[in-house]
Write a protein that holds these residues in place. Sequence first.
Motif, mmCIF file in Angstrom:
data_model
loop_
_atom_site.group_PDB
_atom_site.id
_atom_site.type_symbol
_atom_site.label_atom_id
_atom_site.label_comp_id
_atom_site.label_asym_id
_atom_site.label_seq_id
_atom_site.Cartn_x
_atom_site.Cartn_y
_atom_site.Cartn_z
ATOM 1 N N HIS A 46 -29.601 41.500 11.233
ATOM 2 C CA HIS A 46 -28.232 41.184 10.835
ATOM 3 C C HIS A 46 -27.392 40.883 12.082
ATOM 4 N N SER A 47 -27.525 41.729 13.082
ATOM 5 C CA SER A 47 -26.769 41.530 14.324
ATOM 6 C C SER A 47 -27.199 40.252 15.031
ATOM 7 N N ALA A 48 -28.482 39.975 15.033
ATOM 8 C CA ALA A 48 -28.980 38.753 15.676
ATOM 9 C C ALA A 48 -28.433 37.516 14.970
ATOM 10 N N PHE A 49 -28.462 37.520 13.667
ATOM 11 C CA PHE A 49 -27.933 36.380 12.915
ATOM 12 C C PHE A 49 -26.421 36.254 13.096
ATOM 13 N N ALA A 50 -25.726 37.381 13.215
ATOM 14 C CA ALA A 50 -24.274 37.350 13.400
ATOM 15 C C ALA A 50 -23.913 36.635 14.695
ATOM 16 N N GLN A 51 -24.737 36.795 15.712
ATOM 17 C CA GLN A 51 -24.492 36.106 16.977
ATOM 18 C C GLN A 51 -24.457 34.596 16.753
ATOM 19 N N PHE A 52 -25.376 34.076 15.959
ATOM 20 C CA PHE A 52 -25.428 32.635 15.707
ATOM 21 C C PHE A 52 -24.333 32.195 14.738
ATOM 22 N N ARG A 53 -23.994 33.057 13.800
ATOM 23 C CA ARG A 53 -22.900 32.720 12.877
ATOM 24 C C ARG A 53 -21.569 32.606 13.610
#
Length: 131
Positions: A46-53
Amino acid sequence: MERLVAGRERIYLDRFWNEFAGDPKKVDEATRVHYARLYARPGAMHSAFAQFRSIPKDAEDNQKAVAASKLAMPVLAIGGAKSFGANEALVMRAAATNVTELVIPDAGHWLMEEATEPTIDAIQAFVDQAN
């Protein structure tokens, strides 16, 4: 997205290691196991994807900051020849006035895994020069 990857973190990460490395064999098995284990922890993907979002908002914020003033301190922009290469410096020159460009040969996106010594040497030389 997190639910699609849950339990398949290694498969997901292997795609990035394999497609963005200059030589995928340089991202060794121990490294892959280590990161897959970390990304399998609750909330990690979730945190990794949030970086890209956050990229669109980051771009907006960066434009405002650069419009106010560019960075004046020395900046080292390192890119792997088989990845972003000289584009790293091109991007940084939009935000900073004192950019040193370095392209690491035979490396892709994963500089520390693919070209550990040249990357460390470049960073150390840059820091030594700045002091």
